[in-house]
Design a protein around this motif. Structure first.
Motif, PDB file in Angstrom:
ATOM      1  N   HIS A  64      30.614  27.303  50.721  1.00  0.00           N
ATOM      2  CA  HIS A  64      30.077  26.957  49.395  1.00  0.00           C
ATOM      3  C   HIS A  64      29.587  27.975  48.672  1.00  0.00           C
ATOM      4  N   GLU A  65      29.475  27.719  47.276  1.00  0.00           N
ATOM      5  CA  GLU A  65      29.331  29.000  46.421  1.00  0.00           C
ATOM      6  C   GLU A  65      28.099  29.751  46.553  1.00  0.00           C
ATOM      7  N   ALA A  69      26.938  33.307  47.527  1.00  0.00           N
ATOM      8  CA  ALA A  69      26.135  33.902  46.891  1.00  0.00           C
ATOM      9  C   ALA A  69      24.964  34.700  47.735  1.00  0.00           C
ATOM     10  N   GLU A  70      24.379  34.090  48.532  1.00  0.00           N
ATOM     11  CA  GLU A  70      23.354  34.651  49.721  1.00  0.00           C
ATOM     12  C   GLU A  70      23.818  35.797  50.322  1.00  0.00           C
ATOM     13  N   ILE A  71      25.198  36.003  50.816  1.00  0.00           N
ATOM     14  CA  ILE A  71      25.731  36.829  51.277  1.00  0.00           C
ATOM     15  C   ILE A  71      26.135  38.219  50.266  1.00  0.00           C
ATOM     16  N   LEU A 114      38.162  42.450  45.100  1.00  0.00           N
ATOM     17  CA  LEU A 114      38.509  41.339  46.121  1.00  0.00           C
ATOM     18  C   LEU A 114      38.869  40.046  45.231  1.00  0.00           C
ATOM     19  N   GLY A 115      38.142  39.944  44.128  1.00  0.00           N
ATOM     20  CA  GLY A 115      38.634  38.895  43.485  1.00  0.00           C
ATOM     21  C   GLY A 115      37.636  37.632  43.684  1.00  0.00           C
ATOM     22  N   GLU A 116      37.357  36.660  42.689  1.00  0.00           N
ATOM     23  CA  GLU A 116      36.935  35.455  42.773  1.00  0.00           C
ATOM     24  C   GLU A 116      35.281  35.734  42.827  1.00  0.00           C
ATOM     25  N   ILE A 117      34.943  36.894  43.155  1.00  0.00           N
ATOM     26  CA  ILE A 117      33.383  37.085  43.181  1.00  0.00           C
ATOM     27  C   ILE A 117      33.171  38.245  42.630  1.00  0.00           C
ATOM     28  N   PRO A 141      34.660  30.443  42.099  1.00  0.00           N
ATOM     29  CA  PRO A 141      35.046  29.196  42.502  1.00  0.00           C
ATOM     30  C   PRO A 141      33.921  28.286  43.193  1.00  0.00           C
ATOM     31  N   LEU A 142      33.914  27.092  43.516  1.00  0.00           N
ATOM     32  CA  LEU A 142      32.775  26.368  44.007  1.00  0.00           C
ATOM     33  C   LEU A 142      33.056  26.442  45.525  1.00  0.00           C
TER      34      LEU A 142
END
Length: 344
Positions: A64-65, A69-71, A114-117, A141-142
């Motif tokens: 999950h997003e 995000a925590e990582i 890396l993309g998406e982050i 993304p979600l």
């Protein structure tokens, strides 16, 4: 995506916003898409008429997003930092002290590639105050592949990509050269500028020694400040390449290691940076070009925060200043909120 009973939704991720409407009171979203349903949310969901919910199906190898995000935050965080609450795949990194912000730009680029982050930061080697925002992390993304987040962890596993170096208390000696000042023909106007610059930090001016244009006297004045406990010695005057400009040679004669004499920065091309080793303690000895006396901002403003945070300057650091090293001398100076010194 699947439909489940609201009473069975704890731990599941919402696929849509949930709006609460109370006549003459509110009409607003109470739970956003991506929210992870908690036990205490169930009564609220039922009260807005949601007997069933559409949720994401948990898939093996997906995160999950908010988990992701925590990582991302873990890869960024270091001493003297704290997070904002996680929200919609976003966490902000906040400074907990005043200091010098450091950033590993190369690893930041690898992560963002890396993309998406994303991790968006302020420029490295800049002053931050307690409460300042250092960075924002975001998962696009979600739901994101766990494997991609593992790659982020691998990039950041050696150490966090960000740090804050606290400023230190520094004792400062000022050596001013020039026969015209030594003999009292003109008033020194350089020393007060240096005092003001150091006044922006936790510093103590040990004194100012004014000497004639004599290399041996300049060298002796520098070493005297070192012996008297100076953490930094700043030399003004005699920094050009004219035959009677002896300050660079005098600094070299102290035995200090010269990092650079000259820098790709305007104003500030004739800057000299060196370190004198006294019983294992490296003491910066700086030769300041004349522009520091009259220009609004110069190379000295770019290097001083690093000196005050014991962040040793090496030759390549100076070379990197070339991109962004041209001050545009704006009519209204907005430094540090401008591009000066922030090319890389």
């Amino acid at each position: 995506m699947k439909q489940i009973k609201t009473t069975d939704a704890v731990g599941h991720v919402l696929c849509h916003d949930i709006t609460q409407i109370i006549k003459d009171v509110t009409k607003d979203v109470v739970f956003k898409k991506g929210h992870v349903v908690r036990e205490e949310d169930i009564p609220v969901l039922l009260s807005v008429g949601k007997e069933n919910l559409f949720v994401w199906e948990k898939q093996e190898g997906m995160l999950h997003e908010n988990e992701a995000a925590e990582i991302l935050y873990e890869v960024c965080k270091n001493d003297y930092m704290k997070p904002s609450p996680v929200k919609e795949g976003k966490i902000e990194v906040i400074a907990d002290i005043d200091g010098l912000f450091k950033l590993d730009s190369e690893r930041l680029l690898k992560i963002n590639s890396l993309g998406e982050i994303i991790i968006a930061t302020r420029h490295g080697n800049t002053i931050v105050k307690k409460g300042d925002k250092l960075a924002g992390t975001r998962v696009i993304p979600l739901i994101i592949e766990e494997e991609k987040i593992k790659k982020v962890q691998e990039i950041g596993e050696s150490k966090p990509i960000m740090s804050i170096l606290p400023f230190k208390h520094k004792k400062v000696g000022i050596v001013t050269t020039g026969s015209e000042i030594f003999h009292g023909r003109i008033k020194d106007t350089f020393g007060p500028v240096i005092v003001d610059k150091f006044g922006e930090f936790d510093s103590e001016i040990l004194g100012q020694t004014i000497v004639n244009d004599n290399k041996n006297e300049i060298t002796a004045a520098i070493l005297e400040f070192v012996e008297n406990g100076a953490d930094i010695v700043v030399c003004t005057g005699g920094m050009s390449v004219d035959p009677d400009d002896h300050t660079p040679g005098a600094i070299k004669d102290t035995g200090a290691e010269i990092v650079t004499y000259g820098a790709p920065v305007l104003p500030g091309a004739m800057m000299l940076v060196s370190y004198y080793n006294r019983n294992g303690r490296e003491i910066p000895v700086l030769g300041l070009p004349g522009c520091v006396m009259y220009a609004k901002r110069t190379i000295f403003d770019l290097l001083l925060p690093r000196i005050m945070a014991d962040d040793k300057i090496i030759k390549s650091d100076i070379y990197r200043l070339g991109e962004g090293g041209l001050c545009l001398n704006c009519q209204v100076c907005t430094y540090p909120n401008c591009g000066f010194g922030k090319g890389r």
